[in-house]
Enzyme design. Sequence first.
Site, PDB file in Angstrom:
ATOM      1  N   SER A 114      12.981  -8.387  -3.289  1.00  0.00           N
ATOM      2  CA  SER A 114      12.642  -9.809  -3.173  1.00  0.00           C
ATOM      3  C   SER A 114      12.553 -10.438  -4.555  1.00  0.00           C
ATOM      4  O   SER A 114      12.136  -9.802  -5.516  1.00  0.00           O
ATOM      5  CB  SER A 114      11.299  -9.961  -2.455  1.00  0.00           C
ATOM      6  OG  SER A 114      10.800 -11.268  -2.609  1.00  0.00           O
ATOM      7  N   LEU A 116      11.266 -26.441  -4.830  1.00  0.00           N
ATOM      8  CA  LEU A 116      10.500 -27.274  -5.772  1.00  0.00           C
ATOM      9  C   LEU A 116       9.747 -28.390  -5.052  1.00  0.00           C
ATOM     10  O   LEU A 116       9.700 -29.533  -5.506  1.00  0.00           O
ATOM     11  CB  LEU A 116      11.427 -27.872  -6.843  1.00  0.00           C
ATOM     12  CG  LEU A 116      12.268 -26.868  -7.642  1.00  0.00           C
ATOM     13  CD1 LEU A 116      13.159 -27.605  -8.636  1.00  0.00           C
ATOM     14  CD2 LEU A 116      11.399 -25.854  -8.369  1.00  0.00           C
ATOM     15  N   GLY A 129      14.361 -22.022 -16.181  1.00  0.00           N
ATOM     16  CA  GLY A 129      14.162 -20.606 -16.430  1.00  0.00           C
ATOM     17  C   GLY A 129      13.680 -20.307 -17.840  1.00  0.00           C
ATOM     18  O   GLY A 129      13.182 -21.164 -18.573  1.00  0.00           O
ATOM     19  N   GLU A 145     -13.216 -49.950  -9.424  1.00  0.00           N
ATOM     20  CA  GLU A 145     -14.388 -50.813  -9.409  1.00  0.00           C
ATOM     21  C   GLU A 145     -14.237 -51.958  -8.417  1.00  0.00           C
ATOM     22  O   GLU A 145     -15.218 -52.398  -7.791  1.00  0.00           O
ATOM     23  CB  GLU A 145     -14.696 -51.345 -10.815  1.00  0.00           C
ATOM     24  CG  GLU A 145     -13.513 -51.907 -11.570  1.00  0.00           C
ATOM     25  CD  GLU A 145     -12.747 -50.882 -12.385  1.00  0.00           C
ATOM     26  OE1 GLU A 145     -12.660 -51.056 -13.620  1.00  0.00           O
ATOM     27  OE2 GLU A 145     -12.210 -49.926 -11.793  1.00  0.00           O
ATOM     28  N   GLU A 193       9.298 -25.370 -14.776  1.00  0.00           N
ATOM     29  CA  GLU A 193       9.204 -24.163 -13.959  1.00  0.00           C
ATOM     30  C   GLU A 193      10.276 -23.124 -14.283  1.00  0.00           C
ATOM     31  O   GLU A 193      10.351 -22.107 -13.613  1.00  0.00           O
ATOM     32  CB  GLU A 193       9.266 -24.550 -12.482  1.00  0.00           C
ATOM     33  CG  GLU A 193       8.050 -25.311 -11.993  1.00  0.00           C
ATOM     34  CD  GLU A 193       7.749 -25.066 -10.524  1.00  0.00           C
ATOM     35  OE1 GLU A 193       8.124 -23.999 -10.004  1.00  0.00           O
ATOM     36  OE2 GLU A 193       7.144 -25.935  -9.907  1.00  0.00           O
ATOM     37  N   ASP A 195      18.432 -19.139  -7.935  1.00  0.00           N
ATOM     38  CA  ASP A 195      17.298 -19.037  -7.018  1.00  0.00           C
ATOM     39  C   ASP A 195      17.329 -20.014  -5.846  1.00  0.00           C
ATOM     40  O   ASP A 195      16.605 -19.809  -4.873  1.00  0.00           O
ATOM     41  CB  ASP A 195      15.981 -19.243  -7.786  1.00  0.00           C
ATOM     42  CG  ASP A 195      15.756 -18.188  -8.855  1.00  0.00           C
ATOM     43  OD1 ASP A 195      16.363 -17.100  -8.747  1.00  0.00           O
ATOM     44  OD2 ASP A 195      14.973 -18.450  -9.784  1.00  0.00           O
ATOM     45  N   CYS A 220     -10.013 -52.668 -16.835  1.00  0.00           N
ATOM     46  CA  CYS A 220      -8.863 -53.332 -17.448  1.00  0.00           C
ATOM     47  C   CYS A 220      -9.162 -54.819 -17.632  1.00  0.00           C
ATOM     48  O   CYS A 220      -9.906 -55.432 -16.862  1.00  0.00           O
ATOM     49  CB  CYS A 220      -7.613 -53.124 -16.610  1.00  0.00           C
ATOM     50  SG  CYS A 220      -7.685 -53.891 -14.969  1.00  0.00           S
ATOM     51  N   HIS A 267      -8.095 -51.377  -8.046  1.00  0.00           N
ATOM     52  CA  HIS A 267      -8.670 -50.374  -8.947  1.00  0.00           C
ATOM     53  C   HIS A 267     -10.042 -49.944  -8.422  1.00  0.00           C
ATOM     54  O   HIS A 267     -10.614 -50.565  -7.525  1.00  0.00           O
ATOM     55  CB  HIS A 267      -8.761 -50.932 -10.353  1.00  0.00           C
ATOM     56  CG  HIS A 267      -7.424 -51.082 -11.011  1.00  0.00           C
ATOM     57  ND1 HIS A 267      -7.271 -51.478 -12.313  1.00  0.00           N
ATOM     58  CD2 HIS A 267      -6.163 -50.890 -10.529  1.00  0.00           C
ATOM     59  CE1 HIS A 267      -5.977 -51.526 -12.616  1.00  0.00           C
ATOM     60  NE2 HIS A 267      -5.293 -51.179 -11.547  1.00  0.00           N
TER      61      HIS A 267
END
Length: 336
Positions: free
Chosen positions: A163, A199, A264, A46, A262, A195, A70, A44
């Site tokens: 396009s 992604l 449709g 620190e 994202e 499409d 923590c 972590h």
Amino acid sequence: MRAALVEARRGLGLTSPNPAVGAGLVIDDKIVARGHHRRAGAPHAEVECLARFGRTVPKSAILYVTLEPCSTTGRTGPCTSAIIEAGVKKLVVGTLDPNPRHSGRGIDRLKKAGIAVYVGVLSNECCALNESYNKWIQTGIPFVIAKCGMSLDGRLTAPPSESRWLTSPASRRDARRLRARVDAILVGAETVRADDPRLTVRGKRDARQPKRIVLSRSGRLPRKSRIFTDRFAAETIVHGGSDLKTVLRELGAQEITSVLIEGGGDLLGQALDQRLIDRVQIYLAPVFTGGPKIAFAGLGADSTHETPRLTRVRYKKIGPDVCVSGWTSANSEVSE
């Protein structure tokens, strides 16, 4: 603390399901060591900061950390033990742990060990840094961002002869940077069929590829699609659920803390109707296209008074486009 925040931001998108945290050790008003949480299972912030300092911490030193250390053993040992063993006598904390089961426990343990602890420096900034983690750890549901590129009349697609991109290459590059900050990208089956999207996160060094989740009740999807054949195919999941809230809760149970929707239009509309969206990022292209593909094709609100509204709205011009982002009023309390 601002320097610690800079450190923390270096871990954004890489630490899930842990929060992004930064730390800095100050002696005589100079930062002598810095650290940040790099990934789940790594030291972590620190602990990394103190290890970089590499010697006994003088009594005059002050350790700054963006999030409460923590106090329990997980993939690593408790940071409170490391701080006590290092000899730290003064600690400044940005914000408390949002986990209701742990909040304040680390502070109590450090105070009992004789450490002077100050909490609440730049607390809003430190809290906002981990809005996805904060919501997930408190509700079990991922933080949801709705993103799309659309025309001025709210359509998602260009005329069939042109396009499929409405927005500029600059806007699409900006959107891909958003992907690097989330655990999963969620799309509907029709988006994959129409499409064939990738992604993926591109153009960002050391970025982590989020999982790609396709909602399809039938499961009938073109197996030659890029999401099933590229090098990240193992990160693609076809989910047969139809109720979006249930799907999100199941993803949360798998330690997915943030989801980028994202498309449709039907999926975006369902998320809006069910008030599941925490933040939006919409790219507006300066064109009118018409056509049936509406960006948020839901049932709509019964009245203007009941419709979701954005808070903390931001506008950014990207090439010829305008990016509009903001938090939904129904969910703004969690992201604050």
